[in-house]
Every structure is written in structure tokens, then in C-alpha cells.
Write a protein that holds these residues in place. Structure first.
Motif, PDB file in Angstrom:
ATOM      1  N   ALA A   1      76.053  60.988  18.289  1.00  0.00           N
ATOM      2  CA  ALA A   1      74.889  61.779  18.715  1.00  0.00           C
ATOM      3  C   ALA A   1      75.200  63.267  18.729  1.00  0.00           C
ATOM      4  O   ALA A   1      74.286  64.098  18.625  1.00  0.00           O
ATOM      5  CB  ALA A   1      74.425  61.328  20.099  1.00  0.00           C
ATOM      6  N   ALA A   2      76.489  63.621  18.861  1.00  0.00           N
ATOM      7  CA  ALA A   2      76.892  65.026  18.834  1.00  0.00           C
ATOM      8  C   ALA A   2      76.868  65.602  17.429  1.00  0.00           C
ATOM      9  O   ALA A   2      77.155  66.796  17.238  1.00  0.00           O
ATOM     10  CB  ALA A   2      78.280  65.183  19.442  1.00  0.00           C
ATOM     11  N   GLY A   3      76.520  64.769  16.449  1.00  0.00           N
ATOM     12  CA  GLY A   3      76.375  65.239  15.075  1.00  0.00           C
ATOM     13  C   GLY A   3      77.528  64.909  14.160  1.00  0.00           C
ATOM     14  O   GLY A   3      77.576  65.391  13.022  1.00  0.00           O
ATOM     15  N   HIS A   4      78.449  64.059  14.629  1.00  0.00           N
ATOM     16  CA  HIS A   4      79.601  63.704  13.807  1.00  0.00           C
ATOM     17  C   HIS A   4      79.305  62.481  12.949  1.00  0.00           C
ATOM     18  O   HIS A   4      78.564  61.585  13.355  1.00  0.00           O
ATOM     19  CB  HIS A   4      80.817  63.425  14.696  1.00  0.00           C
ATOM     20  CG  HIS A   4      81.257  64.614  15.489  1.00  0.00           C
ATOM     21  ND1 HIS A   4      81.858  65.707  14.919  1.00  0.00           N
ATOM     22  CD2 HIS A   4      81.172  64.886  16.827  1.00  0.00           C
ATOM     23  CE1 HIS A   4      82.131  66.602  15.854  1.00  0.00           C
ATOM     24  NE2 HIS A   4      81.723  66.124  17.022  1.00  0.00           N
ATOM     25  N   THR A   5      79.912  62.433  11.790  1.00  0.00           N
ATOM     26  CA  THR A   5      79.799  61.275  10.912  1.00  0.00           C
ATOM     27  C   THR A   5      80.788  60.206  11.366  1.00  0.00           C
ATOM     28  O   THR A   5      81.750  60.503  12.094  1.00  0.00           O
ATOM     29  CB  THR A   5      80.108  61.662   9.458  1.00  0.00           C
ATOM     30  OG1 THR A   5      81.492  62.048   9.370  1.00  0.00           O
ATOM     31  CG2 THR A   5      79.231  62.821   8.993  1.00  0.00           C
ATOM     32  N   PRO A   6      80.592  58.953  10.933  1.00  0.00           N
ATOM     33  CA  PRO A   6      81.578  57.923  11.271  1.00  0.00           C
ATOM     34  C   PRO A   6      82.995  58.280  10.853  1.00  0.00           C
ATOM     35  O   PRO A   6      83.957  58.011  11.595  1.00  0.00           O
ATOM     36  CB  PRO A   6      81.051  56.693  10.525  1.00  0.00           C
ATOM     37  CG  PRO A   6      79.565  56.903  10.497  1.00  0.00           C
ATOM     38  CD  PRO A   6      79.393  58.375  10.282  1.00  0.00           C
TER      39      PRO A   6
ATOM     40  N   TRP B   1      81.271  55.629  23.864  1.00  0.00           N
ATOM     41  CA  TRP B   1      81.918  56.836  23.343  1.00  0.00           C
ATOM     42  C   TRP B   1      81.524  57.069  21.891  1.00  0.00           C
ATOM     43  O   TRP B   1      81.195  58.201  21.493  1.00  0.00           O
ATOM     44  CB  TRP B   1      83.439  56.710  23.470  1.00  0.00           C
ATOM     45  CG  TRP B   1      84.163  57.715  22.618  1.00  0.00           C
ATOM     46  CD1 TRP B   1      84.238  59.059  22.819  1.00  0.00           C
ATOM     47  CD2 TRP B   1      84.849  57.453  21.383  1.00  0.00           C
ATOM     48  NE1 TRP B   1      84.946  59.657  21.805  1.00  0.00           N
ATOM     49  CE2 TRP B   1      85.325  58.691  20.915  1.00  0.00           C
ATOM     50  CE3 TRP B   1      85.111  56.292  20.656  1.00  0.00           C
ATOM     51  CZ2 TRP B   1      86.064  58.796  19.734  1.00  0.00           C
ATOM     52  CZ3 TRP B   1      85.841  56.394  19.481  1.00  0.00           C
ATOM     53  CH2 TRP B   1      86.306  57.634  19.039  1.00  0.00           C
ATOM     54  N   ILE B   2      81.509  56.009  21.090  1.00  0.00           N
ATOM     55  CA  ILE B   2      81.108  56.146  19.690  1.00  0.00           C
ATOM     56  C   ILE B   2      79.666  56.647  19.609  1.00  0.00           C
ATOM     57  O   ILE B   2      79.353  57.564  18.829  1.00  0.00           O
ATOM     58  CB  ILE B   2      81.249  54.805  18.943  1.00  0.00           C
ATOM     59  CG1 ILE B   2      82.726  54.424  18.800  1.00  0.00           C
ATOM     60  CG2 ILE B   2      80.568  54.869  17.566  1.00  0.00           C
ATOM     61  CD1 ILE B   2      82.955  53.047  18.220  1.00  0.00           C
ATOM     62  N   ARG B   3      78.779  56.077  20.418  1.00  0.00           N
ATOM     63  CA  ARG B   3      77.363  56.466  20.353  1.00  0.00           C
ATOM     64  C   ARG B   3      77.174  57.941  20.670  1.00  0.00           C
ATOM     65  O   ARG B   3      76.450  58.652  19.958  1.00  0.00           O
ATOM     66  CB  ARG B   3      76.537  55.607  21.315  1.00  0.00           C
ATOM     67  CG  ARG B   3      76.410  54.154  20.904  1.00  0.00           C
ATOM     68  CD  ARG B   3      75.281  53.465  21.641  1.00  0.00           C
ATOM     69  NE  ARG B   3      75.506  53.403  23.080  1.00  0.00           N
ATOM     70  CZ  ARG B   3      76.164  52.419  23.687  1.00  0.00           C
ATOM     71  NH1 ARG B   3      76.689  51.425  22.969  1.00  0.00           N
ATOM     72  NH2 ARG B   3      76.311  52.404  24.996  1.00  0.00           N
ATOM     73  N   TRP B   4      77.826  58.422  21.722  1.00  0.00           N
ATOM     74  CA  TRP B   4      77.640  59.820  22.089  1.00  0.00           C
ATOM     75  C   TRP B   4      78.345  60.759  21.119  1.00  0.00           C
ATOM     76  O   TRP B   4      77.881  61.888  20.896  1.00  0.00           O
ATOM     77  CB  TRP B   4      78.123  60.062  23.520  1.00  0.00           C
ATOM     78  CG  TRP B   4      77.204  59.479  24.549  1.00  0.00           C
ATOM     79  CD1 TRP B   4      77.511  58.521  25.477  1.00  0.00           C
ATOM     80  CD2 TRP B   4      75.828  59.802  24.760  1.00  0.00           C
ATOM     81  NE1 TRP B   4      76.408  58.236  26.252  1.00  0.00           N
ATOM     82  CE2 TRP B   4      75.368  59.004  25.838  1.00  0.00           C
ATOM     83  CE3 TRP B   4      74.946  60.689  24.147  1.00  0.00           C
ATOM     84  CZ2 TRP B   4      74.051  59.075  26.302  1.00  0.00           C
ATOM     85  CZ3 TRP B   4      73.637  60.765  24.602  1.00  0.00           C
ATOM     86  CH2 TRP B   4      73.203  59.965  25.675  1.00  0.00           C
ATOM     87  N   THR B   5      79.429  60.311  20.524  1.00  0.00           N
ATOM     88  CA  THR B   5      80.119  61.153  19.547  1.00  0.00           C
ATOM     89  C   THR B   5      79.292  61.263  18.275  1.00  0.00           C
ATOM     90  O   THR B   5      79.183  62.352  17.676  1.00  0.00           O
ATOM     91  CB  THR B   5      81.523  60.592  19.247  1.00  0.00           C
ATOM     92  OG1 THR B   5      82.247  60.446  20.481  1.00  0.00           O
ATOM     93  CG2 THR B   5      82.302  61.524  18.337  1.00  0.00           C
TER      94      THR B   5
END
Length: 252
Positions: free
Chosen positions: A32-37, A26-30
Motif C-alpha cells: 500500500a506504500a507503493g512498493h512492488t512485490p 506487513w506485506i499489505r501495508w508495504t
């Protein structure tokens, strides 16, 4: 960036427990959607993501596209809505923002085109049903019970397929419907009969139709799509134009 984001989520008090592979995905795809940590932390709060959020995916059949995106097969109609939401979330989506659409299209989880029993209910009995990254579902019907009797899908799906509420129904009957969906997902190619450039673009197009169903409601959508405008002229049809003609495979 996955492990630093895990640490950030833990430090922010959002993650309490072990981050399993689904959580990390979930973190990887989120990301990848362009969001920062830092934005991932906010999304976790907004969407209520915890260490156990993706536990319902354990042991389920997951098919992956050429880009490795997960699609989750639904083998229990009672959990279709839950699994559709989780699949959207897992792929970096924001299901809280599409929840109103699902509520307004709740009729698509029951009734003739819904999920009464088995994989996919009456219209696609003995079929296969899959939750997609768009938060919608795609289904293919099994073979006809009697060769001389049409499958209901043959009556109510046109061209390559038709979206009813939250479900894109592939037109036709298949001896191995699960293989039809798995092949389309793993290859990234459109399902049988569709003219779309790819499965991903088709699903993006059909998600807009799901939004239209929610916006207009059942009777009004049918009026707008079939009666007020001519469905035989998709290039002039405002609902098809809104959904993206190229994504739907229409050459105008």
C-alpha cells in the motif's frame, strides 16, 4: 497481491516458515506504500523481516484507525523502542532509516519524560502509551495524585501537547488516559486540545519535531525552539514551519 508476494518471498529464500497474519499484514501495508512485490523482497532483506519478526506483537492490545492501520499499546516500558520500531515496520515503514533518530533521542526512553516504570514513567505516571505508524509514540497522563499538585505534564506541555524526543505528550491529566488515546485512534480525530485536522496529520507533524530533536540534540533544540525563536508565534517559527503548519493545526 498478498499471497503472490508471500510466494515470491519464499522463492527468494527470504521467508522460511509460516507467514502468520502479522507478516501478511506487513506485506499489505508495504504494498500500500507503493512498493512492488519485488521491492517487498528487497525491503524484507534490508529490514531483516522473517516469519517470526512480529512475534512480540502476539497478545498485545492493538487499536486501529479508520483506515485499519494498527497502533500498538505499550504496557512494558523496557520494550518501548522495540515496539515502536515494529509498529513502524508493520505499517509499511522503513525503521532502519529512522534508527539513527531513535538512537539520538534515546534519552526520551528514560528520565522525567521517558519510560522509567509502568506504562510511561514519571511525568505521565499511571498514563497510557502507544506506538504509532510513524515509529514514534503518543502518551496521555493519568489523573493527578493530588488535586492541588499539578501533573508534570501541565508544566512541560503546551497547547494540545508537546513532543519530547520520541514521545508526543498530550497536554493535561485524564481519569482514563487509555480511553483518550483509543478514542483518538479509532475515530482518527485529533486528541483533546490539539487543533490538527486529524490524528494522522498531527503525528506526521510531530514526527518532524522528533527528527529536529535528533538533529539538534536536547539542549540545542530547546535553545532553537524556546529561546532563539518565539514559540508564541508558531506561524513565524522555523521549526513549526518545517514540521508543517497545516498538519499541526496552525492557521496562519
Amino acid at each position: 497481491m498478498t499471497e503472490p508476494t508471500v510466494a515470491l518471498l519464499r522463492d527468494a529464500g527470504v521467508l522460511d516458515g509460516e507467514a502468520d497474519e502479522w507478516y501478511r499484514e506487513w506485506i499489505r501495508w508495504t504494498l500500500a506504500a507503493g512498493h512492488t512485490p519485488a521491492e517487498v523482497v528487497g525491503i524484507a532483506r534490508d529490514e531483516g523481516v522473517t516469519a517470526t519478526t512480529f512475534a512480540p506483537l502476539a497478545g498485545r492490545t492493538v487499536w486501529r484507525g479508520p483506515d485499519d492501520r494498527p497502533y500498538v499499546r505499550i504496557d512494558d516500558a523496557r520494550r518501548a523502542g522495540e515496539l515502536a520500531r515494529l509498529t513502524e515496520l508493520l505499517n509499511g515503514g522503513r525503521p532502519s532509516r529512522s534508527e539513527q533518530r531513535r538512537r539520538r533521542n534515546r534519552w526520551s526512553y528514560t528520565g522525567l519524560f521517558g519510560l522509567n516504570r509502568g506504562d510511561a514513567g514519571t511525568a505521565v505516571k499511571r498514563g497510557a502509551l502507544v506506538a504509532t505508524p510513524e515509529g514514534t509514540m503518543i502518551t496521555a497522563a493519568g489523573r493527578r495524585a493530588l488535586r492541588a499538585v499539578p501533573n508534570p505534564v501541565d508544566w512541560f506541555s503546551a497547547r494540545g501537547g508537546t513532543t519530547w524526543g520520541e514521545i508526543y505528550v498530550v497536554n493535561g491529566s485524564f481519569d482514563e488516559p487509555a480511553d483518550v488515546l483509543r478514542t483518538a485512534i479509532e475515530s482518527g480525530r485529533r486528541p483533546p486540545g490539539s487543533g490538527a485536522p486529524s490524528l494522522a496529520r498531527l503525528l506526521r507533524h510531530e514526527r518532524v519535531h522528533s527528527e529536529q530533536w535528533a538533529r539538534y540534540g536536547y539542549a540545542r533544540f530547546i535553545w532553537e525552539y524556546v529561546i532563539r525563536h518565539d514559540p508564541r508565534k508558531p506561524c513565524e517559527h522555523p521549526l513549526e514551519r518545517e514540521a508543517g503548519l497545516a498538519d499541526g493545526g496552525y492557521r496562519c
